[in-house]
Design a protein around this motif. Structure first.
Motif, PDB file in Angstrom:
ATOM      1  N   ILE A  28       0.825  -1.215   0.000  1.00 22.52           N
ATOM      2  CA  ILE A  28       0.000   0.000   0.000  1.00 22.52           C
ATOM      3  C   ILE A  28       0.852   1.254   0.000  1.00 22.52           C
ATOM      4  CG2 ILE A  28      -1.951  -1.136   1.110  1.00 22.52           C
ATOM      5  CD1 ILE A  28      -1.128   0.339   3.702  1.00 22.52           C
ATOM      6  N   GLY A  29       2.150   1.126   0.236  1.00 23.66           N
ATOM      7  CA  GLY A  29       3.031   2.271   0.120  1.00 23.66           C
ATOM      8  C   GLY A  29       3.438   2.577  -1.309  1.00 23.66           C
TER       9      GLY A  29
ATOM     10  N   VAL B 151       1.412   6.657   4.124  1.00 24.35           N
ATOM     11  CA  VAL B 151       0.972   6.419   2.750  1.00 24.35           C
ATOM     12  C   VAL B 151       0.183   7.608   2.201  1.00 24.35           C
ATOM     13  CG1 VAL B 151       0.956   3.929   3.042  1.00 24.35           C
ATOM     14  CG2 VAL B 151      -1.145   5.209   3.466  1.00 24.35           C
ATOM     15  N   CYS B 152      -0.345   8.450   3.090  1.00 22.70           N
ATOM     16  CA  CYS B 152      -1.052   9.647   2.625  1.00 22.70           C
ATOM     17  C   CYS B 152      -0.100  10.796   2.317  1.00 22.70           C
ATOM     18  CB  CYS B 152      -2.084  10.096   3.665  1.00 22.70           C
ATOM     19  SG  CYS B 152      -3.492   8.985   3.828  1.00 22.70           S
TER      20      CYS B 152
ATOM     21  N   GLN C  65      -7.695   2.132  -3.737  1.00 19.68           N
ATOM     22  CA  GLN C  65      -6.896   0.924  -3.579  1.00 19.68           C
ATOM     23  C   GLN C  65      -6.127   0.926  -2.261  1.00 19.68           C
ATOM     24  OE1 GLN C  65      -4.739   1.362  -7.259  1.00 19.68           O
ATOM     25  NE2 GLN C  65      -6.022  -0.142  -8.337  1.00 19.68           N
ATOM     26  N   VAL C  66      -5.602   2.090  -1.874  1.00 14.73           N
ATOM     27  CA  VAL C  66      -4.921   2.188  -0.581  1.00 14.73           C
ATOM     28  C   VAL C  66      -5.906   1.911   0.540  1.00 14.73           C
ATOM     29  CG1 VAL C  66      -3.764   3.749   1.017  1.00 14.73           C
ATOM     30  CG2 VAL C  66      -3.125   3.756  -1.401  1.00 14.73           C
TER      31      VAL C  66
ATOM     32  N   LEU D 216      -5.625  -1.177   3.089  1.00 14.24           N
ATOM     33  CA  LEU D 216      -5.478  -0.880   4.512  1.00 14.24           C
ATOM     34  C   LEU D 216      -6.602  -1.527   5.317  1.00 14.24           C
ATOM     35  CD1 LEU D 216      -3.719   0.676   6.534  1.00 14.24           C
ATOM     36  CD2 LEU D 216      -5.184   2.664   6.178  1.00 14.24           C
TER      37      LEU D 216
ATOM     38  N   LEU E 285      -0.785   3.415  -6.515  1.00 14.10           N
ATOM     39  CA  LEU E 285      -2.104   2.995  -6.058  1.00 14.10           C
ATOM     40  C   LEU E 285      -3.026   4.204  -5.911  1.00 14.10           C
ATOM     41  CD1 LEU E 285      -1.343   0.281  -3.340  1.00 14.10           C
ATOM     42  CD2 LEU E 285      -1.847  -0.034  -5.756  1.00 14.10           C
TER      43      LEU E 285
ATOM     44  N   PRO F  66       3.989  -0.024   5.733  1.00 12.58           N
ATOM     45  CA  PRO F  66       3.358   0.012   4.405  1.00 12.58           C
ATOM     46  C   PRO F  66       3.760  -1.141   3.503  1.00 12.58           C
ATOM     47  CG  PRO F  66       4.135   2.194   5.022  1.00 12.58           C
ATOM     48  CD  PRO F  66       4.692   1.235   6.030  1.00 12.58           C
TER      49      PRO F  66
ATOM     50  N   TYR G 165      -2.289  -4.576  -1.372  1.00 10.97           N
ATOM     51  CA  TYR G 165      -3.549  -4.460  -2.117  1.00 10.97           C
ATOM     52  C   TYR G 165      -3.541  -5.510  -3.212  1.00 10.97           C
ATOM     53  CZ  TYR G 165      -6.683  -2.950  -5.817  1.00 10.97           C
ATOM     54  OH  TYR G 165      -7.642  -2.927  -6.793  1.00 10.97           O
TER      55      TYR G 165
END
Length: 718
Positions: free
Chosen positions: A432-433, A563-564, A441-442, A446, A437, A469, A474
């Protein structure tokens, strides 16, 4: 003056995972000199790797290999690389208690009879070398004494390395008249795909630390490396030292004098002859699980990741034939670490993830925890396809040399011996990092990771302890999951028989997971701190609290924030800085969590995440475009972890600040009429138990997934 490293090399090519020719700046250290086979290879691809677990103390694995920022927004993307000033102290710390000298090093690692190298006598090699080199190179035969001496004309950084390579090549050629018989060539180069690394000491330098940095770069560049041979030469006299680095530390020879006519000179000459002809296991390559019949016999070393390597499957697995490694996804830095490498591969037509790592012999195999989880019907977890164990350090990498090692080192190896293991998992997904994505998808990955972690804990009785991450993936193809309560859903669905959901992802990596109630689970404490450095909970990171569910839930918040924020979106007005730019730098908001020590990271998180809401909101303002919906999730998870009942404020648990009681104190209640100042072992915040806190976190994230998903593509399927 910068040092001039030594090398053995063949064709010129560069395989550098730390920097590339197009970079505006490169690593602060000089790349290692090399010994290498004459097989061409492509550069190792640029990595988006973060960190890997850091047990016992902070390690070099906590510094990212490559954190590329602003990519796609400017013509020349900025890159943050692992600079020597950050990495070198951690490498030195890793090796501080696990390095020693051995008087039998040449016989144990370079001149072993079992390798059948047929190394000629030193006098024969010296005679041939003296004939092939000009007198100015200093190899002389003295008729009066009937002996040889060997001394360079200078020890300068500018000239000495070339002299050393001429000498070593002359020794190598002494008994090999045909080029076809020559396996490799000594050469000064800045390559990072070598067989051997070298360092010529500079004035005021720390040659061993620099050599260790070179060894680490080789471990990074060559995924199948089990050990790295190195050489340090003096700039003040005719002395050199051989070194060998592996996942348990470093072993060195005694200082050897190559001017004298004593046994030391003879030993050096024979060792330099042997090195280019050592078999793969002697140089430090794992080959037993790799199919190498497509390589020429004289160059059967798996040097790098330029080829789609084929892997042998053991007869004990359900799959027969070959597994194909298609693409390297993750590679961990450091020396005394697990050295994890993960590929996307195929097996029997199925897309799989293939992971190699050096498992501590004191920990249960990761595969056993996957098997236990399956038997307990854990959902949201990757499925184990195959598991194999190969060489261990004591027997196969050090060739039982530890039997003659000093008592302190022998004790360390008995506790910290490692086995090279391979596990194959399905489904294969994307961490997810990953920068490509979408927000949906993240969120879906998550959510699957959060659910999988809860099922692992509440159903499987296993605590993960290493959220990052890279350990949450995903998957484009969903997995159907059914559960009585973990998935939530309507009351009617739970009463009837459970909620069914499509999970677009899974939780992976059980290397540091523990079974609750097991011997390791009961013993887990400060000495066994685990996790990926930026995401470790504050109590575990700095105070040695026993790792609990609450700490993993805190790690989930840090993963969400990461990841954000990454990859970073450039600030519109970078020149107009304010105080928040110092707390959350626009180009690298969470760099404090990487580069500072445990106390600084803990203080930074405590102040800026928990106690100061304005600063926390400033971090949310760093979220990249499209991830605005995650801000409410971050706010809710912050309240779940540290919220004060009856208000919207957060605070660190009073017991941490005042030293009253102790967090996670099992069964300890305050005296009658007194207020409790500590969390119980099954609480996330005061009065809120693990299960309730998970449900809060789950419901908030599920709402975001449903809001982001197109109609009919949500997760809930009652």
């Amino acid at each position: 003056m910068a040092s001039s490293p030594l090398s053995v090399s063949g064709h010129e090519y560069v395989s550098d995972p730390i920097s590339s020719p197009s970079d505006s700046h490169t690593s602060e250290s000089t790349p290692p000199a090399t010994v290498r086979n004459s097989v061409d290879s492509a550069p190792l691809p640029a990595l988006r790797a973060l960190q890997t677990s850091t047990p016992f103390k902070r390690k070099a694995a906590s510094i990212p290999l490559s954190l590329e920022l602003d990519r796609g927004h400017t013509s020349s993307a900025k890159r943050h690389h692992r600079s020597a000033k950050h990495v070198a102290p951690l490498i030195a710390s890793e090796l501080a208690q696990v390095t020693y000298r051995s008087a039998t090093f040449p016989e144990d690692f370079l001149l072993r009879d079992s390798w059948d190298l047929h190394v000629p006598e030193a006098d024969f090699l010296l005679t041939a070398t003296a004939r092939s080199l000009p007198p100015a190179d200093g190899v002389r035969y003295h008729r009066k004494t009937g002996q040889y001496t060997c001394r360079p004309s200078t020890y300068s950084n500018a000239m000495y390395p070339e002299w050393f390579c001429r000498l070593a090549n002359a020794i190598r050629n002494a008994n090999n008249p045909t080029l076809a018989a020559v396996h490799s060539t000594w050469k000064c180069t800045k390559d990072t795909a070598p067989n051997v690394v070298g360092e010529h000491q500079s004035k005021g330098s720390q040659p061993f630390t620099q050599l260790a940095r070179y060894a680490e770069q080789v471990f990074i560049a060559q995924p199948f490396r089990t050990a790295v041979l190195g050489i340090i030469t003096s700039n003040t006299g005719p002395r050199l030292t051989f070194w060998r680095f592996d996942r348990a530390g470093a072993i060195g020879s005694m200082d050897l004098d190559y001017q004298s006519t004593s046994r030391q000179l003879h030993t050096i000459i024979r060792c330099l002859y042997a090195i280019p002809f050592l078999p793969p296991e002697a140089v430090g390559f794992h080959v037993s699980s790799i199919i190498t019949n497509h390589l020429p016999p004289e160059n059967s070393f798996p040097l790098n990741d330029s080829l789609p390597w084929k892997m042998r499957m053991s007869p004990s697995t359900l799959y027969e034939g070959e597994a194909l490694l298609n693409r390297l996804l993750f590679i961990a830095p450091g020396i005394v670490t697990r050295g994890t490498r993960v590929w996307r591969g195929t097996l029997g037509g199925t897309s799989v993830a293939i992971k190699y790592s050096w498992r501590s012999s004191t920990r249960p195999p990761e595969a056993s925890l996957y098997q236990l989880s399956a038997s307990r019907h854990v959902i949201g977890l990757a499925t184990l396809v195959a598991y194999d164990t190969y060489e261990d350090i004591t027997t196969n990498v050090r060739f039982d040399h530890a039997l003659a090692s000093p008592p302190l080192v022998d004790k360390h190896l008995k506790i910290h011996n490692r086995h090279l293991t391979r596990i194959i998992l399905t489904p294969a997904g994307r961490a997810i990092g990953g920068e490509n994505l979408s927000p949906l998808q993240v969120a879906q990955g998550l959510f699957a990771g959060l659910v999988g972690h809860a099922s692992l804990y509440f159903d499987g009785g296993i605590l993960h302890r290493d959220l990052s991450p890279h350990n949450i993936i995903y998957t484009s193809k969903p997995q159907v999951a059914v559960h009585q309560w973990i998935l939530g859903g309507t009351r009617e669905a739970v009463v009837v028989g459970g909620t069914m959901m499509h999970l677009y992802g899974a939780l992976i990596d059980l290397d540091y997971a523990i079974e609750l109630g097991s011997t390791e689970g009961r013993a887990s404490a400060a000495a066994d701190r685990t996790g990926t450095y930026p995401f470790i909970a504050m109590g575990v990171l700095s105070k040695g609290e026993i790792h609990r569910y609450r700490h993993d839930l805190e790690s989930f918040l840090y993963v969400l924030l990461w990841v954000c924020c990454y990859p970073v979106t450039p600030a519109p007005n970078p020149k107009n800085s304010n105080i928040m730019d110092h707390i959350w730098p626009p180009s690298h908001p969470l760099k404090t969590w990487i580069f500072e020590d445990e106390q600084a990271v803990t203080a930074h998180k405590g102040t800026n995440i928990v106690q100061d809401e304005e600063r926390f909101e400033a971090l949310l303002g760093r979220f990249r475009a499209g991830f605005e919906g995650f801000k409410d999730i971050a706010r809710q998870w912050r309240m779940t972890l540290w919220g004060i009942e009856g208000s919207w404020r957060c605070t660190i648990d009073p017991a941490r600040k005042r030293g009253v009681g102790g967090e996670g104190t099992d069964g300890m209640e305050p005296a009658s009429g007194e207020k409790r100042y500590w969390l119980l072992h099954n609480e996330v915040r005061m009065g809120v138990i693990d299960r309730e806190a998970f449900c809060e976190a789950r419901d908030a994230l599920r709402g975001l997934v449903e809001a982001l998903a197109p109609p009919g593509e949500g997760v809930l399927q009652n």
